[in-house]
Design a protein around this motif. Structure first.
Motif, PDB file in Angstrom:
ATOM      1  N   MET A 138       0.826  -1.203   0.000  1.00 38.04           N
ATOM      2  CA  MET A 138       0.000   0.000   0.000  1.00 38.04           C
ATOM      3  C   MET A 138       0.864   1.258   0.000  1.00 38.04           C
ATOM      4  O   MET A 138       0.493   2.284  -0.584  1.00 38.04           O
ATOM      5  CB  MET A 138      -0.937  -0.007   1.207  1.00 38.04           C
ATOM      6  CG  MET A 138      -2.009  -1.082   1.149  1.00 38.04           C
ATOM      7  SD  MET A 138      -2.960  -1.173   2.694  1.00 38.04           S
ATOM      8  CE  MET A 138      -3.689  -2.810   2.531  1.00 38.04           C
ATOM      9  N   ALA A 139       2.016   1.191   0.646  1.00 37.18           N
ATOM     10  CA  ALA A 139       2.920   2.341   0.648  1.00 37.18           C
ATOM     11  C   ALA A 139       3.510   2.598  -0.731  1.00 37.18           C
ATOM     12  O   ALA A 139       4.002   3.694  -1.009  1.00 37.18           O
ATOM     13  CB  ALA A 139       4.042   2.119   1.660  1.00 37.18           C
ATOM     14  N   ASP A 140       3.455   1.586  -1.607  1.00 39.45           N
ATOM     15  CA  ASP A 140       3.991   1.716  -2.969  1.00 39.45           C
ATOM     16  C   ASP A 140       2.901   1.826  -4.023  1.00 39.45           C
ATOM     17  O   ASP A 140       3.161   1.627  -5.208  1.00 39.45           O
ATOM     18  CB  ASP A 140       4.891   0.519  -3.286  1.00 39.45           C
ATOM     19  CG  ASP A 140       6.246   0.614  -2.604  1.00 39.45           C
ATOM     20  OD1 ASP A 140       6.669   1.750  -2.299  1.00 39.45           O
ATOM     21  OD2 ASP A 140       6.874  -0.433  -2.362  1.00 39.45           O
ATOM     22  N   GLY A 141       1.665   2.106  -3.595  1.00 38.02           N
ATOM     23  CA  GLY A 141       0.621   2.384  -4.567  1.00 38.02           C
ATOM     24  C   GLY A 141      -0.503   1.376  -4.662  1.00 38.02           C
ATOM     25  O   GLY A 141      -1.458   1.597  -5.407  1.00 38.02           O
ATOM     26  N   PHE A 142      -0.426   0.254  -3.951  1.00 32.53           N
ATOM     27  CA  PHE A 142      -1.520  -0.711  -3.956  1.00 32.53           C
ATOM     28  C   PHE A 142      -2.709  -0.099  -3.221  1.00 32.53           C
ATOM     29  O   PHE A 142      -2.575   0.348  -2.086  1.00 32.53           O
ATOM     30  CB  PHE A 142      -1.069  -2.003  -3.285  1.00 32.53           C
ATOM     31  CG  PHE A 142      -2.122  -3.074  -3.197  1.00 32.53           C
ATOM     32  CD1 PHE A 142      -2.899  -3.408  -4.290  1.00 32.53           C
ATOM     33  CD2 PHE A 142      -2.310  -3.766  -2.011  1.00 32.53           C
ATOM     34  CE1 PHE A 142      -3.861  -4.411  -4.209  1.00 32.53           C
ATOM     35  CE2 PHE A 142      -3.265  -4.770  -1.912  1.00 32.53           C
ATOM     36  CZ  PHE A 142      -4.045  -5.092  -3.019  1.00 32.53           C
ATOM     37  N   GLN A 143      -3.881  -0.083  -3.854  1.00 32.25           N
ATOM     38  CA  GLN A 143      -5.049   0.587  -3.273  1.00 32.25           C
ATOM     39  C   GLN A 143      -6.285  -0.320  -3.313  1.00 32.25           C
ATOM     40  O   GLN A 143      -7.185  -0.123  -4.130  1.00 32.25           O
ATOM     41  CB  GLN A 143      -5.333   1.887  -4.019  1.00 32.25           C
ATOM     42  CG  GLN A 143      -4.244   2.935  -3.871  1.00 32.25           C
ATOM     43  CD  GLN A 143      -4.589   4.227  -4.587  1.00 32.25           C
ATOM     44  OE1 GLN A 143      -5.134   4.234  -5.683  1.00 32.25           O
ATOM     45  NE2 GLN A 143      -4.281   5.341  -3.949  1.00 32.25           N
ATOM     46  N   PRO A 144      -6.342  -1.310  -2.423  1.00 29.94           N
ATOM     47  CA  PRO A 144      -7.567  -2.106  -2.343  1.00 29.94           C
ATOM     48  C   PRO A 144      -8.678  -1.289  -1.697  1.00 29.94           C
ATOM     49  O   PRO A 144      -8.417  -0.274  -1.037  1.00 29.94           O
ATOM     50  CB  PRO A 144      -7.154  -3.278  -1.449  1.00 29.94           C
ATOM     51  CG  PRO A 144      -6.093  -2.704  -0.564  1.00 29.94           C
ATOM     52  CD  PRO A 144      -5.348  -1.716  -1.421  1.00 29.94           C
ATOM     53  N   GLY A 145      -9.909  -1.726  -1.892  1.00 26.74           N
ATOM     54  CA  GLY A 145     -11.025  -1.026  -1.258  1.00 26.74           C
ATOM     55  C   GLY A 145     -10.978  -1.122   0.249  1.00 26.74           C
ATOM     56  O   GLY A 145     -11.300  -0.168   0.963  1.00 26.74           O
ATOM     57  N   ARG A 146     -10.544  -2.280   0.756  1.00 24.27           N
ATOM     58  CA  ARG A 146     -10.398  -2.493   2.194  1.00 24.27           C
ATOM     59  C   ARG A 146      -9.418  -3.634   2.409  1.00 24.27           C
ATOM     60  O   ARG A 146      -9.067  -4.352   1.468  1.00 24.27           O
ATOM     61  CB  ARG A 146     -11.738  -2.776   2.867  1.00 24.27           C
ATOM     62  CG  ARG A 146     -12.660  -3.705   2.125  1.00 24.27           C
ATOM     63  CD  ARG A 146     -14.077  -3.626   2.713  1.00 24.27           C
ATOM     64  NE  ARG A 146     -15.022  -4.433   1.959  1.00 24.27           N
ATOM     65  CZ  ARG A 146     -15.734  -3.993   0.916  1.00 24.27           C
ATOM     66  NH1 ARG A 146     -15.551  -2.753   0.500  1.00 24.27           N
ATOM     67  NH2 ARG A 146     -16.587  -4.782   0.298  1.00 24.27           N
ATOM     68  N   ALA A 147      -8.966  -3.798   3.649  1.00 21.79           N
ATOM     69  CA  ALA A 147      -7.921  -4.776   3.941  1.00 21.79           C
ATOM     70  C   ALA A 147      -8.240  -5.533   5.212  1.00 21.79           C
ATOM     71  O   ALA A 147      -8.708  -4.947   6.196  1.00 21.79           O
ATOM     72  CB  ALA A 147      -6.567  -4.084   4.080  1.00 21.79           C
ATOM     73  N   ALA A 148      -7.992  -6.834   5.183  1.00 22.90           N
ATOM     74  CA  ALA A 148      -8.137  -7.678   6.368  1.00 22.90           C
ATOM     75  C   ALA A 148      -6.778  -8.272   6.693  1.00 22.90           C
ATOM     76  O   ALA A 148      -6.161  -8.933   5.855  1.00 22.90           O
ATOM     77  CB  ALA A 148      -9.170  -8.774   6.120  1.00 22.90           C
ATOM     78  N   LEU A 149      -6.314  -8.043   7.916  1.00 25.54           N
ATOM     79  CA  LEU A 149      -5.010  -8.527   8.356  1.00 25.54           C
ATOM     80  C   LEU A 149      -5.221  -9.649   9.355  1.00 25.54           C
ATOM     81  O   LEU A 149      -5.791  -9.438  10.442  1.00 25.54           O
ATOM     82  CB  LEU A 149      -4.210  -7.395   9.001  1.00 25.54           C
ATOM     83  CG  LEU A 149      -4.106  -6.078   8.208  1.00 25.54           C
ATOM     84  CD1 LEU A 149      -3.248  -5.073   8.973  1.00 25.54           C
ATOM     85  CD2 LEU A 149      -3.539  -6.322   6.814  1.00 25.54           C
ATOM     86  N   LEU A 150      -4.777 -10.847   9.006  1.00 28.31           N
ATOM     87  CA  LEU A 150      -4.892 -12.004   9.885  1.00 28.31           C
ATOM     88  C   LEU A 150      -3.544 -12.243  10.545  1.00 28.31           C
ATOM     89  O   LEU A 150      -2.570 -12.603   9.878  1.00 28.31           O
ATOM     90  CB  LEU A 150      -5.315 -13.251   9.096  1.00 28.31           C
ATOM     91  CG  LEU A 150      -6.540 -13.129   8.185  1.00 28.31           C
ATOM     92  CD1 LEU A 150      -6.851 -14.481   7.552  1.00 28.31           C
ATOM     93  CD2 LEU A 150      -7.735 -12.614   8.955  1.00 28.31           C
ATOM     94  N   ALA A 151      -3.491 -12.013  11.847  1.00 28.33           N
ATOM     95  CA  ALA A 151      -2.258 -12.228  12.610  1.00 28.33           C
ATOM     96  C   ALA A 151      -1.049 -11.623  11.917  1.00 28.33           C
ATOM     97  O   ALA A 151      -0.075 -12.321  11.615  1.00 28.33           O
ATOM     98  CB  ALA A 151      -2.050 -13.724  12.852  1.00 28.33           C
ATOM     99  N   PRO A 152      -1.069 -10.325  11.615  1.00 24.21           N
ATOM    100  CA  PRO A 152       0.048  -9.727  10.866  1.00 24.21           C
ATOM    101  C   PRO A 152       1.342  -9.700  11.675  1.00 24.21           C
ATOM    102  O   PRO A 152       1.327  -9.564  12.903  1.00 24.21           O
ATOM    103  CB  PRO A 152      -0.447  -8.298  10.601  1.00 24.21           C
ATOM    104  CG  PRO A 152      -1.382  -8.013  11.735  1.00 24.21           C
ATOM    105  CD  PRO A 152      -2.078  -9.323  12.007  1.00 24.21           C
ATOM    106  N   MET A 153       2.467  -9.846  10.977  1.00 21.74           N
ATOM    107  CA  MET A 153       3.772  -9.606  11.579  1.00 21.74           C
ATOM    108  C   MET A 153       4.006  -8.105  11.481  1.00 21.74           C
ATOM    109  O   MET A 153       4.576  -7.600  10.506  1.00 21.74           O
ATOM    110  CB  MET A 153       4.855 -10.391  10.834  1.00 21.74           C
ATOM    111  CG  MET A 153       6.267 -10.181  11.373  1.00 21.74           C
ATOM    112  SD  MET A 153       6.508 -10.797  13.049  1.00 21.74           S
ATOM    113  CE  MET A 153       6.403 -12.569  12.770  1.00 21.74           C
TER     114      MET A 153
END
Length: 270
Positions: A138-153
């Motif tokens: 996302m910091a490099d331009g990826f723009q999803p409508g929304r994001a789900a983070l499962l147990a993120p590192m």
């Protein structure tokens, strides 16, 4: 010359153990190969429900030393609910090419797969380091409508300390290990911090209180600075069992189709 202790330690961070599911294992019907041109090494990517042009488009990213097959229960649940679903093996994972991987390589793969789709991604779902890669992309331009983070590192530098402690590296050896990692990343690891995307992209954090791989506290810290992030904390699912839990799948289905994640529910972490 045999590798030094610092080189072996860096390889633990950069060279995943590859796991490849037998081709006989079942997968949802209707899957097709998604070509990802212009990306090296070769990426193994799959697309289900491509014909459902009006359906939500969901992109999944697996964890470190994972593969598409790890996400198959989620893929099945989402496709059965009517979504279009895309998943891929990260570089040096599963049936993708390469020998070296890290969070920035995974993020570059996310961007490449999203570009190959040629359509907006409605929901990005990542597990473990795959979730970290989604945020980095996302910091490099990826723009999803929304994001789900499962147990993120959430702190990608944390494994370096773990490796150094387990191998009892000296300060000089740890410094040499970090220099080798910096060279692979193309930037200093100590400055690599995940930041929430600009704006108020809706997000959903799902994390188990007994996760021994990705610290819950780090994920909550990331979520605290993410406007629109909802937190759903569970117990007893550890790090990997999140992917096989039907209640988790139902949350993600709801989030994919109407953007309604869980209300904030705080488990007793005491």
């Amino acid at each position: 010359m045999p590798p030094t202790r610092a080189e072996r330690a860096a390889d633990l961070y950069l060279v995943p153990e590859r796991h490849v599911a037998p081709p006989a294992l079942p997968e949802p019907a209707g899957g097709m190969v998604l070509a990802v041109p212009g990306f090296a090494p070769h990426l193994n990517a799959r697309f289900w429900g491509a014909e459902r042009q009006a359906a939500p488009l969901v992109l999944l990213a697996h964890d470190w030393e994972g593969q598409i097959q790890d996400m198959m229960l989620l893929i099945s649940a989402l496709t059965e609910a009517g979504a279009r679903v895309v998943a891929f093996d990260a570089p040096a994972h599963g049936r993708s090419g390469g020998d070296v991987c890290h969070v920035l390589a995974m993020a570059a793969a996310v961007l490449a797969v999203a570009k190959a789709l040629g359509a907006p991604v409605d929901l990005a779902i990542g597990h473990g380091l795959g979730a970290s890669a989604m945020v980095a992309a996302m910091a490099d331009g990826f723009q999803p409508g929304r994001a789900a983070l499962l147990a993120p590192m959430a702190d990608v530098r944390w494994p370096v300390q773990q490796i150094a402690q387990v191998l009892a590296l000296t300060e000089a050896e740890q410094a040499a290990m970090e220099r080798r990692i910096d060279q692979a990343l193309g930037r200093p690891l100590h400055g690599l911090t995940l930041h929430p995307p600009a704006g108020a992209m809706p997000g959903l954090l799902i994390h188990s209180s007994d996760d021994r791989v990705a610290p819950v506290a780090d994920a909550l810290h990331l979520a605290a600075f993410w406007p629109g992030m909802r937190r759903h904390l569970v117990e007893g699912l550890g790090h990997r069992r999140l992917l096989a839990d039907r209640a988790v799948a139902d949350l993600l289905i709801g989030f994919a189709f109407d953007g309604q994640g869980a209300i904030d529910r705080h488990a007793n972490l005491g």
